[in-house]
Design a protein around this motif. Sequence first.
Motif, PDB file in Angstrom:
ATOM      1  N   LEU A 156      32.551  44.235  44.341  1.00 51.89           N
ATOM      2  CA  LEU A 156      33.338  43.989  45.228  1.00 51.89           C
ATOM      3  C   LEU A 156      33.272  44.972  46.260  1.00 51.89           C
ATOM      4  O   LEU A 156      33.507  46.307  46.257  1.00 51.89           O
ATOM      5  CB  LEU A 156      34.832  43.949  44.620  1.00 51.89           C
ATOM      6  N   TYR A 171      37.208  38.713  43.436  1.00 53.11           N
ATOM      7  CA  TYR A 171      35.988  38.733  44.238  1.00 53.11           C
ATOM      8  C   TYR A 171      35.651  37.393  45.047  1.00 53.11           C
ATOM      9  O   TYR A 171      35.261  37.300  46.171  1.00 53.11           O
ATOM     10  CB  TYR A 171      34.879  38.701  42.998  1.00 53.11           C
ATOM     11  N   VAL A 175      39.010  39.328  37.827  1.00 52.79           N
ATOM     12  CA  VAL A 175      38.305  39.953  38.737  1.00 52.79           C
ATOM     13  C   VAL A 175      37.497  39.183  39.572  1.00 52.79           C
ATOM     14  O   VAL A 175      37.169  39.341  40.947  1.00 52.79           O
ATOM     15  CB  VAL A 175      37.133  40.961  37.906  1.00 52.79           C
ATOM     16  N   TYR A 176      36.973  38.081  38.950  1.00 58.64           N
ATOM     17  CA  TYR A 176      36.236  36.941  39.807  1.00 58.64           C
ATOM     18  C   TYR A 176      37.005  36.490  40.749  1.00 58.64           C
ATOM     19  O   TYR A 176      36.511  36.032  41.764  1.00 58.64           O
ATOM     20  CB  TYR A 176      35.514  36.028  38.708  1.00 58.64           C
ATOM     21  N   GLY A 209      42.649  43.376  35.924  1.00 55.89           N
ATOM     22  CA  GLY A 209      41.482  42.801  36.532  1.00 55.89           C
ATOM     23  C   GLY A 209      41.569  43.223  37.838  1.00 55.89           C
ATOM     24  O   GLY A 209      40.213  43.719  38.331  1.00 55.89           O
ATOM     25  N   PRO A 234      41.455  42.162  47.925  1.00 55.72           N
ATOM     26  CA  PRO A 234      41.736  42.097  46.290  1.00 55.72           C
ATOM     27  C   PRO A 234      43.130  42.396  45.760  1.00 55.72           C
ATOM     28  O   PRO A 234      43.850  41.936  45.102  1.00 55.72           O
ATOM     29  CB  PRO A 234      40.804  43.052  45.770  1.00 55.72           C
ATOM     30  N   SER A 272      31.392  47.589  38.820  1.00 57.51           N
ATOM     31  CA  SER A 272      30.751  46.267  38.935  1.00 57.51           C
ATOM     32  C   SER A 272      30.706  45.690  37.859  1.00 57.51           C
ATOM     33  O   SER A 272      31.200  46.013  36.638  1.00 57.51           O
ATOM     34  CB  SER A 272      29.170  46.864  39.180  1.00 57.51           C
ATOM     35  N   SER A 300      38.251  45.514  39.459  1.00 53.05           N
ATOM     36  CA  SER A 300      37.464  45.081  40.394  1.00 53.05           C
ATOM     37  C   SER A 300      37.254  46.159  41.699  1.00 53.05           C
ATOM     38  O   SER A 300      36.264  46.041  41.952  1.00 53.05           O
ATOM     39  CB  SER A 300      38.003  43.647  41.021  1.00 53.05           C
TER      40      SER A 300
END
Lengths: 235, 295
Positions: free
Chosen positions: B127, B54, B50-51, B210, B64, B218, B214
């Motif tokens: 995102l 992001y 996810v990060y 992930g 993404p 949140s 995302s």
Amino acid sequence: MLEVHDLVVSYDSLQVLWGVSIQVPEDSFVSIIGSNGAGKTTLLRTISGLKKPESGSIVWNGMEISGMKPDEICGLGIIHVPEGRHIFPNMTVLENLKMGAYLPENRRRVNESLSYVFEKFPILAQRKSQYAGTMSGGEQQMLAIARALMSRPKLLMLDEPSLGLSPKMAANIFRQLESLSGEEGLSILLVSQEQTRALSLSDKAYVMENGRIMREAPGEDLLKDESVRKHYLGL
Amino acid sequence: MPTSFEIFQALASGLLLGGVYAILGVGFGLCWGVMKVINLSHSTFALLAVYIAYWMNVSLKIDPLVSLFVSTPLFFVCGIVIYRLLIGPLAKRAEELVAASMVLTFGLAILMENAMQWAWKPDPRVLNVSYTGKAFFISRVSIPYTAVIGFAIALVTTSCIYLFLKKTYLGMAVRAVWQNKEGAALCGVNIDRVSSITFGISLATAAAAGVCLSLIFSFNPSSHLGWLIYIFLVVIFGGVGSIPGVLLAGLLIGLITNISAVFIPNAWVNMILFGILATVLLLRPTGLLGQREAR
């Protein structure tokens, strides 16, 4: 040809094999008899690499193989049909057989091998899309042997192939072993409680007791031997 | 009394969210089944993906969905490395791998959580992409694009895993190790190799999950703990060892939470969920489609 010299094996602090030596010549049928707990299963497990020996050597056609991993030993053509069969219950009969031919050389010849084992065990051809876990004990044992044949064995090691089967099914399994033993380039090393049957098929047999080899003689000689008849055959 | 419109809306969003639960569960269940490794860092890896999505979006302006093509292979390699360095050596020494692996992977999860906190700060993030918040309508039921994309990724990933397991020789070996490790070794399967690849695949699915997450939620560096509970739920509900079971369980859990939220206050939703779970496990201890443990 397989040569085992002075094999010592322990489970934690419990020593199970005390310097075992055996030889399985090419194209021969060798069996090991002895009471429960004598170390027969441990011996086979050590040869196939499932168990590591403390000391001693296992030589296959001049090559030291003790300490190798089971998949490497399988690749040499030493195929172990373990006690309890160890088939894949939630896979179909066909998938189980294909797993026998997992290694690349065997995979190339998978169709050829399949028609060979289906000819030997017609019941498996009929059951090929059935889940292996739903078959009877005898059928599962046939599957285990057939799966081993898919690996193109040079040495087939069988541990109690008739355990828990009906007398008819057990006789059937031994008939199959007899017909296999005649085949070119295949040696058989058999551990069985059905000692009369095992001995009558054997070119050579070992008597094992408390982790040691006590006697070595042609199967027929042991069948006639007074003390073997009394202690092992219950005659 | 809720209107039929509300129920249809809950049905749609429940189904879409369920797909993401399913994909998380499939990878987690694979590890559990094949290696007897309970990977508590599974959802942490999903959060890392996810990060990554992001970060790529914010600093490199990359969609993404494109990050999927970076994190999936990256995580696959990561999985193989982690298996070789940590799990494999542990498996050789530990007597009870299930428990030992939980301790090891929990440590890994904490380590990663702190690293993410250091890298991205503890504040929650969202995102935002061009299609965030946009939806299309089927009669009056709104279907967000992000949820549809997430669901599609989930469906494709689980189908790929299913086909891999059913149709390829390596996939067959994975199932064989799962059902009988010794039997597989005696067929010539290199257990270490198959296990490391399985771990790689499992983390690759976490990366795919992930990216779906995302788009929907949140997130902050400790979001993975909440997801982990759902992973357990989905796998136990569906049955360890059954991909269709886990898929079904994911969808059902998504539906149950969303639909019951229409009828009762949100705080009670988990009561309903766990009540149903307990009932199913009483009637079918191996889960919905789980197979009995082989002797």
